[in-house]
Design an enzyme around this catalytic site. Structure first.
Site, PDB file in Angstrom:
ATOM      1  N   HIS A  34      34.403  40.042  43.795  1.00  0.00           N
ATOM      2  CA  HIS A  34      33.847  40.537  45.053  1.00  0.00           C
ATOM      3  C   HIS A  34      32.401  40.960  44.811  1.00  0.00           C
ATOM      4  O   HIS A  34      31.908  40.848  43.673  1.00  0.00           O
ATOM      5  CB  HIS A  34      34.705  41.686  45.619  1.00  0.00           C
ATOM      6  CG  HIS A  34      34.958  42.793  44.631  1.00  0.00           C
ATOM      7  ND1 HIS A  34      33.954  43.633  44.193  1.00  0.00           N
ATOM      8  CD2 HIS A  34      36.084  43.182  43.982  1.00  0.00           C
ATOM      9  CE1 HIS A  34      34.448  44.504  43.342  1.00  0.00           C
ATOM     10  NE2 HIS A  34      35.744  44.250  43.175  1.00  0.00           N
ATOM     11  N   HIS A  37      31.383  42.829  41.617  1.00  0.00           N
ATOM     12  CA  HIS A  37      31.185  42.014  40.411  1.00  0.00           C
ATOM     13  C   HIS A  37      29.845  41.266  40.489  1.00  0.00           C
ATOM     14  O   HIS A  37      29.114  41.180  39.501  1.00  0.00           O
ATOM     15  CB  HIS A  37      32.292  40.959  40.276  1.00  0.00           C
ATOM     16  CG  HIS A  37      33.677  41.512  40.155  1.00  0.00           C
ATOM     17  ND1 HIS A  37      34.636  41.355  41.136  1.00  0.00           N
ATOM     18  CD2 HIS A  37      34.274  42.221  39.164  1.00  0.00           C
ATOM     19  CE1 HIS A  37      35.764  41.924  40.750  1.00  0.00           C
ATOM     20  NE2 HIS A  37      35.570  42.466  39.564  1.00  0.00           N
TER      21      HIS A  37
END
Ligand code: PAF
Length: 284
Positions: A34, A37
């Protein structure tokens, strides 16, 4: 982008990169990427000449009855996203490759691993530290990047790196939030529509802490009572593992604000059957 599955191949690659004077930035993940990250990948891209990301759902950091089996996985999607972000190598080992049949060695950062999330999830940080140390040994990065949403994990990993004299730098990126404030997490996928809507109560409570401190409240037990009342009123909150006030460096508990210039408010709350964590550092 190259996908590497074997420890020996990753080690050889890392050795070759170092011999070619590349700086290796490393983003360890459990996949199902997501924006949180991606923000770490972007930091690594900015600061290092090569970026390695690991995708490994680490079985030993999940306790019995936790969500290891159902933890969301979508390796192909992760690869597409990583390639677009300019990741150079994905290290994607199997559990067999990482732990084999006769695995016996574990790493534990004492004291810090038994509080907060560690109290509710015994053995969790031992599993995290063990896999992170193994990944550091395999990838041999110059810099490793972790998200501040897992604040306790970040403090524990920094302590492990310091105590064990590991030759790398640990850097962190701020929590990335949805528009309504919910911290991004792979586990948000478990939430029903109703739960997703109600989950914003966690961020609301962290902001409430800040508001009360800025209004002059110094007794954190009073703030805690107000926050716990607010959480318990929410129909999706099924359990509160903790809502703590801690020193952001040592994680020592703080009961009354004295000379502290910063405090960490950190919580783990169950929304239905999903355990979510979040935190906020309040500076004053
Ligand atoms: O934060 C995570 O995703 C995991 O705990 C980590 C650091 C990748 C270790 O498995």
């Amino acid at each position: 982008m190259e996908i590497i599955e074997k420890i020996e191949d990753m080690r050889n690659k890392s050795r070759a990169l170092r011999e070619a004077n590349e700086t290796i930035g490393f983003v360890p993940t459990m996949g199902y990427l997501h924006e949180g990250h991606l923000s770490l990948i972007r930091m690594a891209k900015n600061e290092c000449s090569k970026v390695v990301m690991s995708i490994f759902v680490n079985p030993i950091q999940f306790g019995p009855g936790e969500d290891f089996e159902r933890y969301p996985r979508d390796f192909e999607r992760d690869c597409r996203i990583s390639e677009k972000e300019g990741v150079d190598y994905i290290f994607h080992p199997s559990s067999q490759e990482m732990y084999g049949e006769d695995y016996l060695t574990f790493v534990e950062v004492e004291k810090l691993s038994g509080i907060m999330c560690g109290a509710a999830r015994p053995g969790h940080f031992k599993g995290v530290c063990t896999v992170v140390l193994k990944l550091f040994n395999i990838v041999n990065p110059h810099v490793a990047y972790f998200g501040e949403k897992d604040y306790q994990q970040l403090v524990i990993i920094k302590k492990m790196v310091k105590d064990l004299n590991l030759p790398l730098l640990v850097k962190s990126g701020p929590t990335v939030r949805e528009k309504d404030g919910l911290a991004m997490s792979s586990r948000n996928k478990y939430l029903s529509r109703e739960e997703r809507k109600n989950a914003t109560v966690i961020y609301t409570c962290l902001n409430l802490v800040q508001e009360l401190i800025y209004k002059g409240e110094r007794d954190l037990s009073k703030i805690k009572k107000e926050v716990l009342d607010r959480l318990k009123e929410n129909e999706s909150v099924s359990k509160i593992d903790y809502f703590d006030f801690r020193d952001p460096e040592s994680l020592d508990e703080i009961e009354m604000i004295g000379k502290h210039g910063r405090i960490l408010a950190a919580t783990a709350v169950w929304i239905g059957s999903t355990r979510l964590i979040d935190n906020k550092i309040i500076e004053f």
